[in-house]
Design an enzyme around this catalytic site. Structure first.
Site, PDB file in Angstrom:
ATOM      1  N   GLU A 159      54.911 -11.170   6.302  1.00  0.00           N
ATOM      2  CA  GLU A 159      54.260 -11.469   7.594  1.00  0.00           C
ATOM      3  C   GLU A 159      55.219 -11.511   8.776  1.00  0.00           C
ATOM      4  O   GLU A 159      55.242 -12.479   9.536  1.00  0.00           O
ATOM      5  CB  GLU A 159      53.481 -12.783   7.476  1.00  0.00           C
ATOM      6  CG  GLU A 159      52.398 -12.706   6.422  1.00  0.00           C
ATOM      7  CD  GLU A 159      51.673 -14.022   6.160  1.00  0.00           C
ATOM      8  OE1 GLU A 159      51.938 -15.001   6.868  1.00  0.00           O
ATOM      9  OE2 GLU A 159      50.842 -14.059   5.245  1.00  0.00           O
ATOM     10  N   GLU A 264      46.581  -9.820  -1.991  1.00  0.00           N
ATOM     11  CA  GLU A 264      45.993 -11.172  -1.884  1.00  0.00           C
ATOM     12  C   GLU A 264      44.494 -11.052  -1.639  1.00  0.00           C
ATOM     13  O   GLU A 264      43.925 -11.723  -0.771  1.00  0.00           O
ATOM     14  CB  GLU A 264      46.659 -11.957  -0.737  1.00  0.00           C
ATOM     15  CG  GLU A 264      48.166 -12.026  -0.858  1.00  0.00           C
ATOM     16  CD  GLU A 264      48.851 -12.878   0.213  1.00  0.00           C
ATOM     17  OE1 GLU A 264      48.153 -13.594   0.968  1.00  0.00           O
ATOM     18  OE2 GLU A 264      50.082 -12.816   0.290  1.00  0.00           O
TER      19      GLU A 264
END
Ligand code: 9MR
Length: 379
Positions: A159, A264
């Site tokens: 991220e 995810e």
């Protein structure tokens, strides 16, 4: 006489017992498994919570062994857990996970080395660039070094991007400058030559953020540093998974010569207050009963929308199975999902393939069915 009756009684009980046992065995073997179903296509994984890694959640562990051939620690290998104090490590959970996976022939995707979130508390007080550099070097050398070849892969950097594709402001960017990402991969490559190295992020199926991810990957490659793949996290809403952007991204990332993964995956059935797709853990909102419409059960109509969305996604994954190396769900069952508490706490969400009692949902069977329709098409 009494003896004879009790004899008959015992035989009847035994027969009944056999029948019930038989029923349970047949039921268990009848549930298809994701890892078997997609064994020629990609790995199928799940996130594992600390309770599961410790073997306390036995029902989940049974299901993990039956269904998945890849696991990602949901929290246990994040920096704040594994290096709680400066240069002081706690490897207990990670060691347990690696042992569990080795015993059950499951691949570990370790998560994650460099992330702005869930940093050890001491990192909030580190002010100078030298100390940040030292932390990064220590952390990667020690953690990636210890598990070299014992974990299949690492989310080296997680991220690092803003939604517009620019680099996210973090202690790493601020103190080390934009090269910190290439440097992290270089360190990981040296410390862990036998594990694969990935970049992982959410919303990188969106054009602007995707461009940012492509720039990161190209920069790593241009520096002669190894990057093996990219993880699209896949936290989407059941009624608006961005299929076109996902397909574009698979093609664009695969064109860079690296693996593409969905790392995810979960499909929320609840709106978030901003009505968008995000997995930014710092974006939280107030509890609001109006935002918890399915507190008691999931209506069939919503379950069907979710099944359809999972179907569309898996059809797409199968279409690009040559480029996709893994699809990992962010949790084993609905009850354990982070989405019950984010971005609004205390809601009842239903984002995964197994319900709160570990039973397969309609979405599970829809996903399984995509495999046979894919085979029918290719033969
Ligand atoms: O599922 C994780 C949750 O238990 C943690 O509280 C949260 C804290 O940051 O992190 C969640 O996992 C995140 C993952 O590590 C990175 N991508 C977004 C995931 C969902 O927030």
């Amino acid at each position: 006489m009494i003896k004879r009756y009790s004899y008959i009684f015992i035989i009847t009980l035994a027969a009944l017992g056999c029948a019930t046992n038989k029923k349970t065995t047949t039921q268990a073997t009848q549930t298809p498994s994701l890892k078997e179903t997609f064994k020629d296509d990609f790995l199928t994984g799940t996130a594992m919570s600390a309770r599961q890694i410790e073997g306390k959640d036995t029902a989940a562990v049974r299901l993990i062994k039956q269904q998945f051939n890849a696991v990602t620690p949901e929290n246990s290998m994040k920096a704040e857990m594994i290096e709680p104090e400066w240069n002081t490590y706690n490897f207990d959970m990670a060691d347990k996970l690696v042992a569990f996976a080795a015993k059950n022939n499951i691949k570990v995707n370790a998560h994650t080395l460099i992330w702005h979130s869930q940093l050890p508390a001491f990192m909030h007080h580190v002010q100078n660039a030298d100390s940040v550099k030292q932390y990064v070097e220590h952390h990667i050398n020690t953690v990636a070094g210890r598990y070299d070849g014992k974990v299949y892969s690492w989310d080296v950097v997680n991220e690092a991007l803003n939604e517009d594709g620019t680099l996210r402001n973090s202690v790493f960017l601020e103190k080390l400058g934009p090269d910190y990402i290439v440097d992290a991969f270089r360190l990981a490559q040296q410390a862990s030559p036998h594990s694969k190295l990935y970049y992982n992020d959410y919303n990188i199926e969106e054009p602007e953020k995707r461009a940012g991810a492509i720039a990161i990957i190209k920069k790593i490659q241009a520096a002669g540093v190894r990057i093996d793949g990219v993880g699209i996290q896949g936290h989407w809403r059941a009624d608006n998974a961005p299929l076109a952007g996902i397909e574009e991204s698979i093609k664009a990332f695969a064109a860079l010569g690296i693996e593409v993964m969905f790392t995810e995956l979960d499909l929320s059935v609840l709106r978030n207050p901003w009505d968008n797709n995000t997995a930014d853990v710092s974006a939280t909102a107030k509890a609001d009963p109006g935002m918890n419409p399915y507190a008691n059960s999931l209506p069939d109509s919503v379950a069907q929308i979710q099944s359809k969305s999972y179907t569309d996604l898996f059809k797409l994954f199968l279409k690009y199975k040559k480029n996709i190396s893994r699809v990992t769900f962010w949790g084993v069952n609905d009850g354990q999902s982070w989405l019950n508490n984010w971005p609004v706490s205390g809601r009842t969400n239903y984002p995964l393939l197994f319900d709160r009692n570990f039973n397969p949902k309609p979405a599970f069977y829809s996903v399984i069915a995509t495999a046979s329709s894919n085979k029918a098409q290719t033969h």
